[in-house]
Design a protein around this motif. Structure first.
Motif, mmCIF file in Angstrom:
data_model
loop_
_atom_site.group_PDB
_atom_site.id
_atom_site.type_symbol
_atom_site.label_atom_id
_atom_site.label_comp_id
_atom_site.label_asym_id
_atom_site.label_seq_id
_atom_site.Cartn_x
_atom_site.Cartn_y
_atom_site.Cartn_z
ATOM 1 N N GLY A 92 18.865 91.555 -36.988
ATOM 2 C CA GLY A 92 18.616 90.728 -35.934
ATOM 3 C C GLY A 92 17.624 89.484 -36.219
ATOM 4 N N SER B 253 14.374 91.667 -32.231
ATOM 5 C CA SER B 253 14.248 92.517 -33.206
ATOM 6 C C SER B 253 13.130 92.910 -33.675
ATOM 7 C CB SER B 253 15.160 91.410 -34.434
ATOM 8 O OG SER B 253 16.359 90.980 -33.813
ATOM 9 N N CYS C 221 16.417 86.271 -30.084
ATOM 10 C CA CYS C 221 17.066 87.205 -30.914
ATOM 11 C C CYS C 221 15.744 87.990 -31.813
ATOM 12 C CB CYS C 221 17.860 86.771 -31.844
ATOM 13 S SG CYS C 221 18.905 87.870 -32.851
ATOM 14 N N GLY D 154 18.486 85.695 -36.182
ATOM 15 C CA GLY D 154 17.554 84.656 -35.314
ATOM 16 C C GLY D 154 17.107 83.517 -36.083
#
Length: 117
Positions: free
Chosen positions: A60, A103, A99, A64
């Motif tokens: 993630g 994460s 994101c 991101g």
């Protein structure tokens, strides 16, 4: 619906014998449900394993950061070509930030679970 005790094939209520193995149906039915056995712990299938949380967190963050980079590139390099580049870039940056935040939460849960063990 009942099942044959000998072979496990489904049988109708009116069947006197199993059509698969020929076993008599009188008193020889298995329930369709699985009996509950005491002291057996089912795994929690809704909670991801620590390794899965770690992998999801790292993946993630990578995605991101890629979204953030793409958004910045879109704003800086493509604004001269179209006015939609700014909106696309801002949307990409927002998605990248969200994101990364999610994460980081996954990685925090991973480290909390790891330190508790």
């Amino acid at each position: 619906m009942n099942y044959c005790v000998k072979c496990g094939k489904p049988m109708e209520e009116r069947d006197a014998y199993c059509s698969n193995c020929g076993a008599p149906a009188s008193g020889g039915f298995r329930p369709i449900y699985r009996p509950v056995t005491p002291n057996v712990v089912e795994p929690d299938l809704l909670s991801p394993s620590p390794a899965c949380q770690l992998a999801a967190g790292i993946t993630g963050i990578v995605y991101g950061l890629a979204l953030l980079g793409g958004g910045v590139y879109c704003i800086l390099a493509l604004t001269q070509y179209t006015e939609w580049a700014v909106a696309d870039g801002v949307g990409s940056i927002l998605a990248g930030v969200l994101c990364c935040i999610h994460s980081i939460g996954l990685l925090r849960r991973y480290s909390a679970r790891k330190s508790a063990v």
